[in-house]
Design an enzyme around this catalytic site. Sequence first.
Site, PDB file in Angstrom:
ATOM      1  N   LYS A  83       0.857  -1.188   0.000  1.00  0.00           N
ATOM      2  CA  LYS A  83       0.000   0.000   0.000  1.00  0.00           C
ATOM      3  C   LYS A  83       0.893   1.238   0.000  1.00  0.00           C
ATOM      4  O   LYS A  83       1.758   1.396   0.878  1.00  0.00           O
ATOM      5  CB  LYS A  83      -0.841  -0.039   1.276  1.00  0.00           C
TER       6      LYS A  83
HETATM    7  C1  E4P Z   1      -8.265   1.800   3.960  1.00  0.00           C
HETATM    8  O1  E4P Z   1      -7.416   1.161   3.403  1.00  0.00           O
HETATM    9  C2  E4P Z   1      -8.026   2.651   5.109  1.00  0.00           C
HETATM   10  O2  E4P Z   1      -7.134   1.972   5.945  1.00  0.00           O
HETATM   11  C3  E4P Z   1      -9.254   2.910   5.920  1.00  0.00           C
HETATM   12  O3  E4P Z   1     -10.416   2.494   5.237  1.00  0.00           O
HETATM   13  C4  E4P Z   1      -9.351   4.305   6.467  1.00  0.00           C
HETATM   14  O4  E4P Z   1     -10.553   4.426   7.186  1.00  0.00           O
HETATM   15  P1  E4P Z   1     -10.841   5.630   8.221  1.00  0.00           P
HETATM   16  O5  E4P Z   1     -11.094   6.872   7.424  1.00  0.00           O
HETATM   17  O6  E4P Z   1     -12.070   5.181   8.956  1.00  0.00           O
HETATM   18  O7  E4P Z   1      -9.626   5.747   9.075  1.00  0.00           O
END
Ligand code: E4P
Length: 218
Positions: A83
């Site tokens: 990522k």
């Molecule tokens: C996705 O890959 C992210 O880790 C995640 O969905 C972020 O979510 P949040 O905005 O609730 O922190």
Amino acid sequence: MRFFLDTADIEEIRTGLEWGMVDGVTTNPSLIAREGRSYLPTVREIAELVPGPVSGEVLATDYEGMLEQGRRLAELGDNVVVKVPLGPAGLRVVQTLRQEGTLCNVTLCFSAPQALLAAKAGAAYISPFVGRVDDIGGVGMELIAEILTIYRQYDFETEVLVASVRHPEHLLQAALLGAEVATIPFGVLAKLYRHPLTDIGLERFLADWQKTGKTFDD
Ligand code: E4P
């Protein structure tokens, strides 16, 4: 539609796998920090537990640093997806890792042009954060609709991974739009099963049978 679990909590992942609803997992630095555990060992443990794709995020922000960490994450398992944050350096990393056969998930996407860049770089997944767009008064699902339109128009292979999902309605809208994947916190996954009429209906069925005084075998 595939469901990824958005968590670094091993117990949540075990339960989701038992339920048969988890096709993969996404983590991020905040989620791993919440567990109070070491970074790489946590990603490794999740990758060993989950048969599907597991996203592990780089912590560096420069090209060389992200590339080095991306390669080390990829070595943790064949199912590890690296990522990387959106930006010129991140998208350069995507192109390099792609040539090495490593899949990338481009994170922190908040606009359709950003998603277009990620697709051109060859990302396997783009992660638009719908909840955070809603938080600042936007409409997160409009972003998903725009990205899907663009990707379909040009036959990009990048899959839309709806992220920052906060409630079942986000998931419903993502499914109606035809997003390939949604990454969901465990609490939202649990809520998907619930409906008050299901609970009331079951209570009535069981109460009615109990009144007969008979058992399952009678
Ligand atoms: C996705 O890959 C992210 O880790 C995640 O969905 C972020 O979510 P949040 O905005 O609730 O922190």
